[in-house]
Write an enzyme that holds these catalytic residues in place. Structure first.
Site, PDB file in Angstrom:
ATOM      1  N   GLU A   1       0.808  -1.219   0.000  1.00 11.79           N
ATOM      2  CA  GLU A   1       0.000   0.000   0.000  1.00 11.79           C
ATOM      3  C   GLU A   1       0.837   1.264   0.000  1.00 11.79           C
ATOM      4  OE1 GLU A   1      -3.254   0.070   2.860  1.00 11.79           O
ATOM      5  OE2 GLU A   1      -3.406  -2.110   2.686  1.00 11.79           O
TER       6      GLU A   1
ATOM      7  N   HIS B   1      -0.541  -3.977  11.642  1.00 10.49           N
ATOM      8  CA  HIS B   1       0.854  -3.559  11.759  1.00 10.49           C
ATOM      9  C   HIS B   1       1.352  -3.793  13.179  1.00 10.49           C
ATOM     10  CE1 HIS B   1      -1.080  -1.055   8.642  1.00 10.49           C
ATOM     11  NE2 HIS B   1       0.016  -1.305   7.972  1.00 10.49           N
TER      12      HIS B   1
ATOM     13  N   GLU C   1      -9.628  -3.165   5.163  1.00 11.78           N
ATOM     14  CA  GLU C   1      -9.360  -2.263   4.041  1.00 11.78           C
ATOM     15  C   GLU C   1      -8.287  -2.847   3.125  1.00 11.78           C
ATOM     16  OE1 GLU C   1     -11.187   0.439   3.431  1.00 11.78           O
ATOM     17  OE2 GLU C   1     -12.340   0.132   5.280  1.00 11.78           O
TER      18      GLU C   1
ATOM     19  N   ASP D   1      -2.191  -4.577   3.333  1.00 16.40           N
ATOM     20  CA  ASP D   1      -2.302  -4.859   4.764  1.00 16.40           C
ATOM     21  C   ASP D   1      -3.305  -5.975   5.055  1.00 16.40           C
ATOM     22  OD1 ASP D   1      -0.617  -2.734   4.922  1.00 16.40           O
ATOM     23  OD2 ASP D   1      -2.103  -1.329   5.709  1.00 16.40           O
TER      24      ASP D   1
ATOM     25  N   ASP E   1      -5.920  -6.349   6.905  1.00 10.93           N
ATOM     26  CA  ASP E   1      -7.105  -5.911   7.622  1.00 10.93           C
ATOM     27  C   ASP E   1      -8.200  -5.737   6.585  1.00 10.93           C
ATOM     28  OD1 ASP E   1      -6.479  -3.556   6.324  1.00 10.93           O
ATOM     29  OD2 ASP E   1      -5.753  -2.548   8.113  1.00 10.93           O
TER      30      ASP E   1
ATOM     31  N   TYR F   1       5.576   1.861  10.937  1.00  3.95           N
ATOM     32  CA  TYR F   1       4.389   2.509  10.409  1.00  3.95           C
ATOM     33  C   TYR F   1       3.584   3.225  11.489  1.00  3.95           C
ATOM     34  CZ  TYR F   1       0.581   3.166   7.211  1.00  3.95           C
ATOM     35  OH  TYR F   1      -0.358   3.724   6.408  1.00  3.95           O
TER      36      TYR F   1
ATOM     37  N   ARG G   1       0.389   4.482  11.365  1.00  2.00           N
ATOM     38  CA  ARG G   1      -1.071   4.355  11.460  1.00  2.00           C
ATOM     39  C   ARG G   1      -1.392   2.920  11.856  1.00  2.00           C
ATOM     40  NH1 ARG G   1      -0.921   8.567   7.143  1.00  2.00           N
ATOM     41  NH2 ARG G   1      -0.197   7.034   5.625  1.00  2.00           N
TER      42      ARG G   1
END
Length: 941
Positions: free
Chosen positions: A9, A368, A100, A96, A98, A321, A323
DNA sequence: CAGTGAGCGAGCTTCCGCTTGACTT
């Protein structure tokens, strides 16, 4: 040798991973989502534009099928990925792990339609080991997780794009509502309401100094109890200023002072000495929310600044990371940091085994790691400070300390509580108390003290040594100081505390906390005063509307319930479509329940039997805009009600017919009845020019809704007659206006003379569309305002003989001429109009869009714009409606004042009518509903 | 939030969550 493309991403992540994978792998990024629902009408492809659902981007009538468009800004990146894909024989989608991320992976595959084998790989930490393990253990796309993301996306779209227009109609345009921002706004508004309700309470306490009689040493203790009853402190009062704890001893000023005087020279002795050991554990490593909170507290960074600085540290490889909702540290990092702790602080500071932190938030997706310094051995803050900016260095230090402390030993210490007792003249037993604190082992506090900048200094502050005392020991008391206190209203939210509250509620994601704050700031729902978030009156109106008419949607638990349902969808226990259907259309008839039952979806839609669609459409007419926009302030001494209203031109106060603007910087909780009265009674800044010699009434210059105007006499509340007013000419200014000019204006309409043929009077005056003359019902425009005073009977007669002029000259000169339209064969011109620049072929006109400019628009683009306009069909004429609207407005206003109940009945009638029609003809009913709603709200707005 | 008589090309605002530059101030 095979070559593989790996898509992640984030570009920074791509760079790092490329280093771990080496030859045979090309690593590129998607830069987040590549497709989304269309943001606005102009993003909808032409073929869908006519659909009723195009506005939403979701086909609500056909299984809630979403319409996806590639973000124009992402087109070049998508092309890049497509080109790279041609050069490889294997694709790894490494977004990622998750909801999203899974969705991005799916969209990538849909858009790129790869001809080579596709594998999904996932990892939660960017270490060589983890990446290699991920390459070796690929899996397939989890379609159910993709479905859950899509359901979330669609629900948010329906919520936002259905409810926001309600606010445009009822409060003001450009407002917004959404699952996340509306809850955030509500939280801030509710706190302000609590501050408004809050009643201060006063209470008194006392401090005194006590000295040892044998040996040296003294201490300051505070009065703790009287005759065994604990003295009241701030937390013993409720928000209305009443004592919650009935058995508390409450002192007022007089009593406290009398007691202090009485205690001078009395005998005191130590009544108890108690030591208690305590232990404190370090906080977990940072995730996004806690980083924003601590950076806010310690460095005074806003959420946005924290994220910008963290982004730079991340891009340069200093931290992981930024976020994330995880507090987990990679094994390599734990090993490294433990080594470092042993080196820097010694083995005593190292727990026997690494600390593990359980996830705190239920909705966490933990794609993450925690936010920590990168590498197996962390770079020290000093080392990093040499190569980065000041902000980055400070934030890095914070992250470093927190991470290191999180793996250190507990802090241990002892508290020492001493009670001292004395008796007054009338036998009242007064007990004083003081607590000492000794740190026996600082543990993690050596590295990091939450909320503090300098751990070493903080350690000293935390220690409070008391002289050695034993029970029964006599003490000399002196310096009895009574002190008055007041309870404090609950504190306003700061960015940091709001983020914390949102996270507790599971509302928002790490990537959005900072943008939630900027959304509610940009919409004018809150403003910042130093670090405090103060809600606006607009926010009060919006929250009130949502609470009254969409209570489920702003319920603090809405998102938590949604997450449960999404989990059910992701685990295959429920399907997205029936879930969305129930949210949007409500529960079906009972017969359908058995048919659709068993899909497991149970939460979001259970809160209401009526779906969002019906709620919005049916309630539009019932929402009383006037009522929603009124925030009651209270009743003054004379029994007159005062309300704050949100008007088109900002908030204002109203008391009967008196109104006054509320200053922009007025916090709602400070707008008391007293303050409001003061504002309402203050001179408005209007200037009195003098008096009219004929009537002896004063003449004022005032600023009003339609510009500056003059007024003869003052408003008499007892009389129905309003004072005479007149607008200034454009050539006049409030500052230079003379009494003579004002009187001339107030003398309008001017009687020019009578018509020579029928003797009917001709008058000249100013109006909405400029100066004009009238004779009976006939009117003609004048060219200048000055003509109102100068035009003669002859000139007027001449004008009346001429036909009415169509004053289209203003728009006559085209800015550019582009060429012929292929359909109408009319000449296409670019013109400036009331609504800004537009193109027209003489028949159809179309506004230039946000990307177009007068200078650069081409013939082809103009043809396209005109064609698009043509396809949408003729514009509905709203003229008659507008007139009715205006007429109705007056009637309704009068009616509202005199007989409000009648109005409510009428509204209900309309609603029932609507419902009845809807059953028979859906589409026809829709129109009626809209029309009815429009009428109702315009009459009340 | 004052009050008056035409007629004119409407079109758009808004959600949440993933990600960076490319712009200007």
């Amino acid at each position: 040798m095979t070559k593989s493309l790996v898509i992640v991403e984030s570009p920074a992540k791509a760079k790092t991973i490329a280093g771990y994978l080496g030859a045979g792998f090309v690593v590129e990024s998607s830069i987040g989502h590549i497709r989304d629902l269309p943001k606005r009408a102009s993003d909808v492809p032409a073929q869908y534009k006519k659909s009723a659902w195009a506005r939403l981007g979701v086909d609500v009538e056909n299984g809630f099928k979403p319409l996806y468009v590639i973000d124009p800004e992402k087109k070049s990146q998508v092309k890049k990925l497509k080109d790279l894909l041609k050069q490889v024989d294997q694709l790894y989608v490494a977004t990622d792990e998750d909801r999203e991320g899974e969705s991005i992976a799916w969209h990538l595959i849909q858009v790129l339609s790869p001809k080579v084998p596709v594998k999904r790989m996932v990892f939660h930490e960017i270490t060589r080991k983890a990446i290699q393990a991920a390459i070796d253990a690929p899996r397939d796309i989890d379609q159910r997780l993709v479905d859950a993301q899509e359901a979330r996306r669609i629900l948010d779209r329906l919520y936002g794009y259905e409810v926001s227009p309600v606010l445009w109609r009822k409060i003001m345009p450009r407002l917004s509502a959404g699952r996340v921002q509306s809850v955030a706004t509500r939280i801030v508004v509710e706190r302000e309401r609590a501050r408004i309700r809050f009643v201060r309470a006063a209470y008194w306490g006392m401090e005194a100094e006590f000295a040892k009689q044998k040996g040296t040493g003294s201490l300051v203790a505070t009065l703790h109890s009287l005759d065994g009853k604990r003295l009241a402190t701030g937390k013993d009062f409720d928000e209305s200023g009443k004592l919650k704890r009935k058995e508390a001893a409450l002192l007022d000023e007089k009593q406290a002072k009398a007691l202090a005087a009485d205690l001078v020279g009395r005998r005191f002795e130590v009544s108890s000495v108690e030591t208690k050991p305590y232990k404190r554990s370090p906080s977990p490593p940072f995730m996004t929310s806690t980083l924003q909170q601590e950076a806010g507290r310690k460095l005074r960074f806003s959420s946005a600044r924290t994220m910008q600085v963290a982004q730079r540290l991340y891009e340069n490889g200093y931290i992981t990371y930024m976020r994330t909702d995880s507090t987990t540290l990679a094994d390599d990092a734990v090993t490294g940091v433990r080594k470092q702790i042993a080196q820097m602080y010694g083995d005593d500071y190292l727990p026997a085994s690494p600390r593990k932190y359980a996830k705190k938030v239920k909705s966490a997706q933990e794609a993450h790691e925690a936010i920590r310094p990168t590498g197996d051995t962390f770079r020290t803050p000093e080392e990093v400070a040499r190569s980065v900016g000041k902000d980055e260095a400070r934030l890095y230090e914070l992250i470093w300390k927190r991470t290191v402390a999180s793996q250190m030993q507990d802090a241990r210490g002892e508290t020492l509580q001493v009670r001292i007792v004395g008796t007054t003249d009338n036998g009242q037993r007064c007990e004083f108390s003081v607590t000492g604190n000794t740190i026996t082992f600082p543990g993690f506090l050596r590295a990091y003290v939450e909320g503090s900048d300098d751990p070493e200094a903080e350690l000293l502050n935390r220690e409070k040594h008391l002289p050695a005392l034993s029970k029964g020991e006599g003490l000399d008391g002196s310096e009895f100081k009574p002190s008055g206190h007041e309870t404090q209203p609950p504190a306003r939210f700061t960015e940091a505390s709001l983020v914390r509250r949102l996270e507790e509620l599971g509302v928002g994601r790490p990537s959005t906390y900072a943008s939630i704050i900027s959304t509610i700031l940009n919409r004018g729902y809150v403003r910042k005063k130093s670090s405090a978030l103060i809600p606006s009156f607009k926010a009060f109106a919006v929250v009130t509307l949502l609470e009254r008419h969409f209570p489920d949607l702003v319920d603090y638990a809405f998102t938590a319930r949604m997450e449960d349902d999404l989990d059910a969808i992701a685990s295959g226990q429920a399907d997205a479509e029936p879930w969305l259907r129930r949210f949007y259309f409500g529960k079906g008839k009972p017969a359908n329940d058995t048919a659709t039952g068993g899909d497991g979806s149970k939460n979001v839609e259970r809160t209401s039997d009526v779906g969002l669609h019906a709620m919005v459409n049916d309630q539009m007419g019932e929402i009383d805009a006037r009522d929603i926009n009124s925030i009651p302030i209270g009743t003054d001494d004379e029994g007159r009600g005062i309300v704050a209203r949100v008007g088109r031109y900002g908030p204002y106060l109203q008391r009967g017919d008196d109104t006054v603007s509320i200053p922009d910087d007025m916090p709602p909780d400070e707008l008391t009845v007293e303050k409001s009265t003061e504002l309402l009674n203050a001179p408005s800044g209007d200037r009195q020019l003098g008096s009219d010699p004929a009537t002896e009434l004063p003449v004022f210059v005032k600023a009003g809704r339609f510009g500056t105007y003059v007024q003869l006499g003052e408003l008499d509340p007892d009389s129905k007659e309003k004072p005479k007013t007149a607008s200034l000419f454009k050539s006049m200014t409030a500052e230079t206006l003379t009494l003579e000019q004002a009187l001339k204006l107030l003398g309008l309409p001017r009687h020019i003379g009578n018509h020579p043929e029928d003797n009917e009077p001709i008058t000249a005056q100013n109006g909405r569309y400029g100066p004009y003359i009238t004779k009976g019902k006939d009117t003609r425009s004048l060219e200048t305002e000055e003509q109102i005073f100068t035009v003669t009977v002859d000139e007027a007669v001449k004008l009346l003989k001429e036909p009415k002029k169509r004053q289209r000259r203003a728009a006559a000169e085209p800015l550019r001429t582009l060429g012929k339209d292929p359909v109408s064969e009319g000449e296409i011109t670019v013109r400036n109009g009331r609504f800004g620049p537009y193109v027209t072929d003489g028949e159809t006109a179309a506004s230039l869009r946000s990307g177009d400019s007068v200078e650069e628009v081409t013939l082809d683009r103009a043809i396209e714009l005109i064609q698009m306009r043509r396809e949408r069909g003729p514009v509905k004429k709203k003229k008659k409606k507008a007139k009715k609207k205006a007429a109705k407005k007056k009637v309704a206003k009068k009616a509202a004042k005199k007989k409000a109940p009648a109005k409510k009945k009428a509204a209900k009638k309309k609603a029932t009518k609507k419902a009845a029609k809807k059953k028979t003809a859906k589409k026809a009913a829709k129109k009626t509903t809209k029309a009815a709603a429009k009428k109702t709200d315009s009459s009340e707005a």
